[in-house]
Design an enzyme around this catalytic site. Structure first.
Site, mmCIF file in Angstrom:
data_model
loop_
_atom_site.group_PDB
_atom_site.id
_atom_site.type_symbol
_atom_site.label_atom_id
_atom_site.label_comp_id
_atom_site.label_asym_id
_atom_site.label_seq_id
_atom_site.Cartn_x
_atom_site.Cartn_y
_atom_site.Cartn_z
ATOM 1 N N ASP A 8 -12.813 -18.559 -55.468
ATOM 2 C CA ASP A 8 -14.244 -18.856 -55.315
ATOM 3 C C ASP A 8 -14.807 -18.312 -53.994
ATOM 4 O O ASP A 8 -14.066 -17.803 -53.152
ATOM 5 C CB ASP A 8 -14.413 -20.391 -55.421
ATOM 6 C CG ASP A 8 -15.708 -20.787 -56.097
ATOM 7 O OD1 ASP A 8 -16.645 -19.971 -56.137
ATOM 8 O OD2 ASP A 8 -15.784 -21.933 -56.565
ATOM 9 N N GLU B 122 -17.431 -14.770 -57.486
ATOM 10 C CA GLU B 122 -18.308 -14.482 -56.340
ATOM 11 C C GLU B 122 -19.763 -14.555 -56.770
ATOM 12 O O GLU B 122 -20.662 -14.239 -55.986
ATOM 13 C CB GLU B 122 -17.847 -13.120 -55.781
ATOM 14 C CG GLU B 122 -18.580 -12.503 -54.681
ATOM 15 C CD GLU B 122 -19.723 -11.633 -55.179
ATOM 16 O OE1 GLU B 122 -20.415 -11.075 -54.334
ATOM 17 O OE2 GLU B 122 -19.925 -11.530 -56.406
ATOM 18 N N TRP B 123 -19.970 -15.014 -58.019
ATOM 19 C CA TRP B 123 -21.290 -15.325 -58.584
ATOM 20 C C TRP B 123 -22.219 -14.115 -58.724
ATOM 21 O O TRP B 123 -23.436 -14.275 -58.872
ATOM 22 C CB TRP B 123 -21.998 -16.414 -57.759
ATOM 23 C CG TRP B 123 -21.095 -17.520 -57.308
ATOM 24 C CD1 TRP B 123 -20.130 -18.134 -58.050
ATOM 25 C CD2 TRP B 123 -21.064 -18.154 -56.020
ATOM 26 N NE1 TRP B 123 -19.492 -19.101 -57.308
ATOM 27 C CE2 TRP B 123 -20.053 -19.140 -56.055
ATOM 28 C CE3 TRP B 123 -21.797 -17.989 -54.844
ATOM 29 C CZ2 TRP B 123 -19.755 -19.949 -54.963
ATOM 30 C CZ3 TRP B 123 -21.500 -18.798 -53.760
ATOM 31 C CH2 TRP B 123 -20.495 -19.765 -53.820
ATOM 32 N N GLY B 124 -21.669 -12.900 -58.590
ATOM 33 C CA GLY B 124 -22.511 -11.717 -58.713
ATOM 34 C C GLY B 124 -23.338 -11.441 -57.473
ATOM 35 O O GLY B 124 -24.168 -10.528 -57.461
ATOM 36 N N ASP B 125 -23.113 -12.186 -56.393
ATOM 37 C CA ASP B 125 -23.945 -12.053 -55.181
ATOM 38 C C ASP B 125 -23.902 -10.650 -54.581
ATOM 39 O O ASP B 125 -24.891 -10.158 -54.061
ATOM 40 C CB ASP B 125 -23.485 -13.040 -54.095
ATOM 41 C CG ASP B 125 -24.004 -14.441 -54.356
ATOM 42 O OD1 ASP B 125 -24.572 -14.668 -55.446
ATOM 43 O OD2 ASP B 125 -23.825 -15.307 -53.472
ATOM 44 N N ASN B 126 -22.728 -10.037 -54.605
ATOM 45 C CA ASN B 126 -22.566 -8.711 -53.976
ATOM 46 C C ASN B 126 -22.183 -7.651 -55.006
ATOM 47 O O ASN B 126 -21.359 -6.767 -54.732
ATOM 48 C CB ASN B 126 -21.494 -8.780 -52.881
ATOM 49 C CG ASN B 126 -21.883 -9.704 -51.752
ATOM 50 O OD1 ASN B 126 -22.651 -9.339 -50.865
ATOM 51 N ND2 ASN B 126 -21.386 -10.937 -51.804
ATOM 52 N N ASP C 222 -23.538 -20.695 -61.535
ATOM 53 C CA ASP C 222 -22.849 -21.548 -62.510
ATOM 54 C C ASP C 222 -23.657 -21.775 -63.783
ATOM 55 O O ASP C 222 -24.882 -21.903 -63.767
ATOM 56 C CB ASP C 222 -22.538 -22.912 -61.882
ATOM 57 C CG ASP C 222 -21.414 -22.816 -60.868
ATOM 58 O OD1 ASP C 222 -20.990 -21.693 -60.549
ATOM 59 O OD2 ASP C 222 -20.969 -23.872 -60.399
HETATM 60 C C1 GLA Z 1 -18.292 -23.034 -57.866
HETATM 61 C C2 GLA Z 1 -17.841 -22.196 -59.064
HETATM 62 C C3 GLA Z 1 -17.582 -23.140 -60.235
HETATM 63 C C4 GLA Z 1 -16.536 -24.170 -59.865
HETATM 64 C C5 GLA Z 1 -16.966 -24.931 -58.625
HETATM 65 C C6 GLA Z 1 -15.860 -25.829 -58.090
HETATM 66 O O1 GLA Z 1 -19.531 -23.602 -58.088
HETATM 67 O O2 GLA Z 1 -18.792 -21.244 -59.387
HETATM 68 O O3 GLA Z 1 -17.180 -22.407 -61.371
HETATM 69 O O4 GLA Z 1 -15.304 -23.509 -59.643
HETATM 70 O O5 GLA Z 1 -17.341 -24.046 -57.564
HETATM 71 O O6 GLA Z 1 -16.236 -26.520 -56.944
#
Ligand code: GLA
Length: 403
Positions: free
Chosen positions: A148, A181-185, A203
């Site tokens: 994460d 990394e949520w697509g941030d970079n 998320d």
């Molecule tokens: C982030 C991630 C989620 C999960 C939580 C756990 O938000 O994107 O998928 O792993 O952390 O805290």
């Protein structure tokens, strides 16, 4: 002395060049289960063992689900030498025993950490301990690491993820590396040599089209996540997948919405990571998660993501080129009303420049199979007539037949 230095440089550069992600993993999108969406921080060894049992008993294992992944909050503290320990209260038998149990069921063991000093839920992260953690994971029999991006404090994402990749490689136990990394970079631009999948968005949450505001961040419903995948299909390929996040099937949406969500993730060649309580799921949820025809389009060997070929008044037609000249076609009704479909295949030419494929029913005839009704519907020589309820889908597999 000079010769010695020269030799040292060669040895060092060879070992640097050799570090890589493990190959021959995730040649089709990974399938499994992850604790976070349903259980958050309430993870225990009992839950994980029961989940592994349920994955086998429900038929999910036979359908292809493999990885059992414990997300955030399994951690205890580091010992005096810096070795990470699981929570003694929640994992009293230890992680090696849990990994052994998961393996005894013919499944694979996944775990979670974070590039920062702390995970998103404030547990110990791997920053500064990457090589030590990777050795510990290998000793526990870990096969999958979700990594994460919380508390990253401005560090370079490529460097941070590459360090963990190299640490895993040095520990010598093949691990599927899931970049979160949520697509941030824009990980789709750099993560291919680093990990086997990378999150493309923030998320997910279990609603059709909402944004849930959590103060400093938001989570998103299925349609919002879908719309954020635009333009990304050119980056996916066997071994390297866009990850629109774990599934919310069985977590509270309607059956139509769950069906649509599952179908779209299959069309997107997304990792199929269930996020519900598989010990207690309904028959309908189980039937969605184990639909073999839908899973087969996700697991198609070409690994080409679908694209929205047609979009009109809340009705979208997604197309996914499959091996052997076949296609998967998904009609998605995003709107609040049901839609009556009268779709003339011959009038709808579909061209995929990226894959170099064309669907032309004037030239070729295809057999049509409805993957939710599990029924053959004839051929593309006749128009498709159907009603699609609100927030539902029709998913078809088209196989070319000689004319
Ligand atoms: C982030 C991630 C989620 C999960 C939580 C756990 O938000 O994107 O998928 O792993 O952390 O805290």
């Amino acid at each position: 002395m000079k010769q010695f230095l020269f030799l040292l440089i060669i040895i060092l550069s060879v070992s640097i060049v050799q570090a890589q992600k493990f190959d021959n993993l995730a040649l089709t999108p990974p399938m499994g289960w992850n604790s976070w969406n349903k259980f958050g921080c309430d993870v225990t060894e009992k839950l994980v063992r029961e989940t592994a049992d349920a994955i086998v008993l429900s038929g999910m294992k036979d359908a292809g689900y493999q990885y059992v992944v414990i997300d955030d909050c399994w951690h205890g503290t580091r010992d005096a030498q810096g070795f990470i320990q699981p929570s003694v209260e929640h994992f009293p038998s230890g992680m090696k025993a849990l990994g052994d149990y998961i393996h005894s069921k013919g499944l694979k063991f996944g775990i979670y950490s974070d590039v920062g000093a702390k995970t998103c839920a404030g547990r110990p992260g791997s920053r500064g301990y990457e090589y030590q953690d990777a050795l510990v994971y290998a000793s526990w029999g870990v096969d999958y690491l979700k990594y994460d991006w919380c508390n990253s404090e401005g560090i370079n994402p490529v460097g941070a993820y590459t360090t963990m990749r190299d640490a895993l490689y040095a520990a010598k136990r093949p691990v599927l590396f899931s970049i979160c990394e949520w697509g941030d970079n824009k990980p789709w631009e750099w993560a291919k040599p680093v990990g086997h999948m990378w999150r493309t968005t923030g998320d997910i949450t279990h609603c059709w089209d909402c944004e849930e505001n959590h103060g400093t961040w938001s989570s998103f419903g299925i349609m919002r996540i879908l719309d954020k995948q635009k333009g990304l299909r050119i980056h996916a390929k066997p071994g390297s997948w866009n990850d629109p996040d774990m599934m919310e099937v069985g977590n509270g949406m309607t059956l139509a919405e769950d069906r649509a969500h599952f179908s779209l993730w299959a069309m997107l060649s997304a990792p199929l990571i269930a996020g519900n309580d598989v010990r207690k799921m309904s028959r309908e949820t189980r039937e969605i998660l184990t639909n073999k025809g839908i899973i087969a389009i996700n697991q198609d060997s070409l690994g080409i993501q679908a694209f929205p070929a047609i979009s009109e008044n809340g009705l979208e037609v997604w197309a996914k080129p499959l091996a052997n000249g076949s296609w998967a076609i998904c009609f998605l009704n995003r709107s609040g009303e049901s839609k009556t479909l009268n779709f003339d295949w011959k009038e709808n030419f579909i061209k995929d420049d990226f894959a170099g494929r064309q669907f032309n029913a004037k030239k070729d005839s295809y057999k049509v199979r409805d993957l939710w009704l599990k029924k053959d519907l004839g051929t593309t020589d006749v128009s498709l007539k159907a009603v699609i309820p609100s927030h539902d889908v029709i998913v078809l597999r088209l196989e070319m037949q000689g004319k």
